[in-house]
Scaffold this motif. Structure first.
Motif, mmCIF file in Angstrom:
data_model
loop_
_atom_site.group_PDB
_atom_site.id
_atom_site.type_symbol
_atom_site.label_atom_id
_atom_site.label_comp_id
_atom_site.label_asym_id
_atom_site.label_seq_id
_atom_site.Cartn_x
_atom_site.Cartn_y
_atom_site.Cartn_z
ATOM 1 N N ALA A 99 0.821 -1.213 0.000
ATOM 2 C CA ALA A 99 0.000 0.000 0.000
ATOM 3 C C ALA A 99 0.857 1.265 0.000
ATOM 4 O O ALA A 99 0.531 2.245 -0.682
ATOM 5 C CB ALA A 99 -0.937 -0.013 1.208
ATOM 6 N N MET A 100 1.959 1.248 0.730
ATOM 7 C CA MET A 100 2.834 2.430 0.779
ATOM 8 C C MET A 100 3.450 2.735 -0.582
ATOM 9 O O MET A 100 3.779 3.882 -0.879
ATOM 10 C CB MET A 100 3.944 2.240 1.821
ATOM 11 C CG MET A 100 3.497 2.369 3.252
ATOM 12 S SD MET A 100 2.667 3.918 3.693
ATOM 13 C CE MET A 100 3.934 5.134 3.352
ATOM 14 N N LEU A 101 3.589 1.731 -1.425
ATOM 15 C CA LEU A 101 4.233 1.919 -2.729
ATOM 16 C C LEU A 101 3.261 1.974 -3.908
ATOM 17 O O LEU A 101 3.669 2.307 -5.021
ATOM 18 C CB LEU A 101 5.234 0.782 -2.970
ATOM 19 C CG LEU A 101 6.482 0.776 -2.091
ATOM 20 C CD1 LEU A 101 7.241 -0.534 -2.262
ATOM 21 C CD2 LEU A 101 7.360 1.972 -2.419
ATOM 22 N N HIS A 102 1.986 1.673 -3.685
ATOM 23 C CA HIS A 102 1.100 1.399 -4.810
ATOM 24 C C HIS A 102 0.908 2.550 -5.794
ATOM 25 O O HIS A 102 0.688 2.312 -6.973
ATOM 26 C CB HIS A 102 -0.256 0.852 -4.327
ATOM 27 C CG HIS A 102 -1.240 1.887 -3.912
ATOM 28 N ND1 HIS A 102 -1.162 2.545 -2.699
ATOM 29 C CD2 HIS A 102 -2.317 2.386 -4.549
ATOM 30 C CE1 HIS A 102 -2.165 3.392 -2.602
ATOM 31 N NE2 HIS A 102 -2.873 3.319 -3.711
ATOM 32 N N ASP A 103 0.960 3.789 -5.367
ATOM 33 C CA ASP A 103 0.784 4.925 -6.283
ATOM 34 C C ASP A 103 2.042 5.790 -6.418
ATOM 35 O O ASP A 103 1.979 6.902 -6.932
ATOM 36 C CB ASP A 103 -0.388 5.806 -5.822
ATOM 37 C CG ASP A 103 -1.741 5.288 -6.272
ATOM 38 O OD1 ASP A 103 -1.800 4.384 -7.139
ATOM 39 O OD2 ASP A 103 -2.765 5.776 -5.757
ATOM 40 N N MET A 104 3.171 5.286 -5.968
ATOM 41 C CA MET A 104 4.392 6.092 -6.010
ATOM 42 C C MET A 104 4.767 6.515 -7.426
ATOM 43 O O MET A 104 5.221 7.641 -7.638
ATOM 44 C CB MET A 104 5.564 5.343 -5.366
ATOM 45 C CG MET A 104 5.572 5.386 -3.860
ATOM 46 S SD MET A 104 5.617 7.063 -3.165
ATOM 47 C CE MET A 104 7.209 7.634 -3.750
ATOM 48 N N HIS A 105 4.575 5.651 -8.395
ATOM 49 C CA HIS A 105 4.920 6.031 -9.769
ATOM 50 C C HIS A 105 4.077 7.218 -10.210
ATOM 51 O O HIS A 105 4.594 8.167 -10.824
ATOM 52 C CB HIS A 105 4.750 4.868 -10.746
ATOM 53 C CG HIS A 105 5.139 5.255 -12.133
ATOM 54 N ND1 HIS A 105 4.269 5.827 -13.019
ATOM 55 C CD2 HIS A 105 6.335 5.206 -12.762
ATOM 56 C CE1 HIS A 105 4.897 6.096 -14.147
ATOM 57 N NE2 HIS A 105 6.157 5.723 -14.014
#
Length: 153
Positions: A55-61
């Motif tokens: 979850a912490m990385l899911h929208d980082m891009h």
């Protein structure tokens, strides 16, 4: 230091590069989805730490690029790079996290349990953060199922 704390420090530092309004929104969303993922993982008997990390990385891009075009697929590649750089997950754990990120935007498709958990956590954050907004059509069935699962009928 815990793996999740290490990852959150990395994410927080990356978000510092965003304009303040985008940083506040991104931080609220990533931490909100992470909390929802942790709760769902506990309820479903799944790995809470991996759920929170995905979850912490899911929208980082999307946040780093400023674009949601193909953000789930490109985000999985970014997550793989980040996790490799931080060296905090096994290959199998990285694959699990990256699969969840890769599939998280396919709300109408059923995938693996961790993939589904991240999709559901994303829907919780989208739908409960501002209940004055209508539920998106592609999220409605998932939202209804979550309300039943969580006894929120």
């Amino acid at each position: 230091m815990s793996r999740l704390k290490t990852l959150r420090e990395y994410v927080d530092n990356e978000l510092l590069m965003l304009a303040e309004d985008k940083r506040v929104s991104a931080t609220a969303h990533l931490y909100g989805v992470s909390l929802a993922a942790t709760i769902l993982a506990k309820k479903r008997g799944m790995n809470e730490e991996l759920a929170a990390m995905a979850a912490m990385l899911h929208d980082m891009h999307a946040y780093k690029s400023g674009s949601y075009d193909d953000h789930a697929h490109l985000g999985a590649d970014l997550a793989r790079d980040v996790l490799g750089k931080l060296n905090i997950t096994t290959e199998e754990e990285t694959d699990t996290i990256c699969s969840a990120i890769y599939h998280h935007d396919d709300k109408l498709v059923v995938d693996s349990p961790m993939d589904e958990l991240l999709k559901d956590a994303d829907v919780i954050d989208h739908c409960f953060k501002d209940s004055s907004k209508p539920v998106k059509e592609k999220e409605q069935q998932r939202y209804d199922n979550l309300c039943k699962e969580l006894g929120l009928n």
